[in-house]
Design a protein around this motif. Structure first.
Motif, PDB file in Angstrom:
ATOM      1  N   ASP A  80       0.823  -1.217   0.000  1.00 52.82           N
ATOM      2  CA  ASP A  80       0.000   0.000   0.000  1.00 52.82           C
ATOM      3  C   ASP A  80       0.855   1.265   0.000  1.00 52.82           C
ATOM      4  O   ASP A  80       0.422   2.315  -0.483  1.00 52.82           O
ATOM      5  N   ARG A  81       2.066   1.163   0.539  1.00 48.97           N
ATOM      6  CA  ARG A  81       2.920   2.346   0.657  1.00 48.97           C
ATOM      7  C   ARG A  81       3.821   2.570  -0.559  1.00 48.97           C
ATOM      8  O   ARG A  81       4.589   3.530  -0.588  1.00 48.97           O
ATOM      9  N   LEU A  82       3.737   1.712  -1.553  1.00 48.13           N
ATOM     10  CA  LEU A  82       4.552   1.891  -2.756  1.00 48.13           C
ATOM     11  C   LEU A  82       4.131   3.149  -3.500  1.00 48.13           C
ATOM     12  O   LEU A  82       2.941   3.412  -3.686  1.00 48.13           O
ATOM     13  N   GLN A  83       5.106   3.921  -3.947  1.00 48.83           N
ATOM     14  CA  GLN A  83       4.865   5.185  -4.642  1.00 48.83           C
ATOM     15  C   GLN A  83       5.620   5.189  -5.977  1.00 48.83           C
ATOM     16  O   GLN A  83       6.556   4.388  -6.182  1.00 48.83           O
ATOM     17  N   PRO A  84       5.244   6.099  -6.906  1.00 44.74           N
ATOM     18  CA  PRO A  84       5.928   6.163  -8.204  1.00 44.74           C
ATOM     19  C   PRO A  84       7.441   6.332  -8.105  1.00 44.74           C
ATOM     20  O   PRO A  84       8.182   5.791  -8.934  1.00 44.74           O
ATOM     21  N   HIS A  85       7.909   7.057  -7.094  1.00 44.43           N
ATOM     22  CA  HIS A  85       9.365   7.262  -7.007  1.00 44.43           C
ATOM     23  C   HIS A  85      10.098   5.970  -6.691  1.00 44.43           C
ATOM     24  O   HIS A  85      11.290   5.834  -6.985  1.00 44.43           O
ATOM     25  N   HIS A  86       9.397   5.006  -6.093  1.00 42.02           N
ATOM     26  CA  HIS A  86      10.024   3.702  -5.865  1.00 42.02           C
ATOM     27  C   HIS A  86      10.294   2.999  -7.197  1.00 42.02           C
ATOM     28  O   HIS A  86      11.320   2.331  -7.362  1.00 42.02           O
ATOM     29  N   HIS A 148       0.403  -2.099 -10.994  1.00 43.28           N
ATOM     30  CA  HIS A 148       1.306  -2.575  -9.946  1.00 43.28           C
ATOM     31  C   HIS A 148       2.002  -3.867 -10.366  1.00 43.28           C
ATOM     32  O   HIS A 148       3.209  -4.041 -10.149  1.00 43.28           O
ATOM     33  N   TRP A 191      -7.998  -4.744  -5.752  1.00 46.56           N
ATOM     34  CA  TRP A 191      -7.514  -3.667  -6.611  1.00 46.56           C
ATOM     35  C   TRP A 191      -7.776  -3.983  -8.079  1.00 46.56           C
ATOM     36  O   TRP A 191      -8.054  -3.079  -8.871  1.00 46.56           O
TER      37      TRP A 191
END
Length: 280
Positions: A80-86, A148, A191
């Motif tokens: 859930d905490r994954l973001q584009p910058h990762h 994802h 999702w």
């Protein structure tokens, strides 16, 4: 004193005919899987029967959301905490692996695979494809393919391309586990639908085949590339038959979809050209 043939590094054939044959095989493999992706989309998204099967499992997933406990809940919270910058950082790592090895071509191809898999996914999902309202209370938002799943799958495939041959086996196993787990997660947590994840597997394989057209030094294995283009659509089709025609449970459904994604990584690791020794 002349060097014997046994001690000379192997060099792949560089004739124009050999390059054209390899390019034709790679393009053919990509187009065949693109056709399979089109069939998947039409059957699952553009028909009322397909949407009915999709919605049954999707509704179950939404009803069960948040019921996970223990390590599974911890894993879900991490995703859930994954973001584009990762993802950007991951693509940079793929390129860095190739650069550190002194293989600029491998670095470029790895980055193209990693970024291209997600790029094609987002283009399809947000621009080219749509989900018509064929059923009552049906959502019109298109979710095919899964972003994802494609992100993790693309990174796994990109690392295989950029990394050394001696690391392919552990990279393939780790990448298969990560990408397969992501595919299963996005279905289990509501999702995405099953077809979204299967479509991501096809997109990753398509991009990998297309990138094989780019120039590179390596022992090209046409048979392995053809097998990849057959295995991924066949596995996706088999999963759909079990999940939808067999009215499978939610658990069976996300495990099967995740397995198809993991199989894509493993099959890709066997289809990549073998690197040749440098002269000098």
């Amino acid at each position: 004193m002349s060097t014997t043939a046994e001690h000379q590094p192997w060099s792949p054939p560089r004739t124009a005919s050999a390059r054209r044959t390899w390019s034709a095989v790679a393009l053919g493999a990509a187009w065949w899987q693109l056709a399979a992706l089109g069939v998947l989309y039409v059957v699952c998204v553009r028909t009322a029967t397909g949407q009915r099967h999709e919605n049954r499992l999707h509704t179950l997933a939404l009803e069960n959301r948040g019921s996970e406990t223990g390590w599974l809940r911890t894993a879900f919270d991490l995703v859930d905490r994954l973001q584009p910058h990762h993802l950007v950082l991951g693509v940079a790592v793929v390129g860095l692996v190739g650069v550190v090895r002194g293989r600029l071509g491998a670095a470029v191809r790895g980055v193209v695979v990693a970024a291209g898999t997600l790029g094609v996914t987002e283009l399809l999902k947000l621009v080219l494809l749509e989900r018509p309202d064929l059923l009552e209370h049906s959502s019109s938002a298109n979710s095919l393919p899964s972003g994802h799943t494609s992100a993790v799958l693309g990174l796994a495939l990109g690392l295989l391309v950029a990394g050394p041959r001696w690391l392919r086996a552990p990279l393939a196993l780790a990448g298969a586990a990560a990408a397969g787990a992501m595919g299963a997660f996005v279905i289990a947590d509501g999702w995405h639908r099953v077809s979204d994840v299967l479509a991501s597997a096809l997109v990753g394989s398509i991009v990998l085949c297309l990138v094989q057209v780019l120039p590179h030094r390596g022992e090209r294995r046409r048979g392995a590339l053809v097998r990849l283009s057959l295995v991924v659509p066949a596995a996706a089709a088999a999963a759909l038959v079990v999940v939808y025609a067999g009215d499978a449970s939610l658990t069976t459904s996300y495990l099967l979809a995740g397995t198809v994604v993991a199989l894509t990584v493993l099959a890709a690791s066997l289809a990549l050209p073998r690197e040749v020794a440098r002269r000098g």
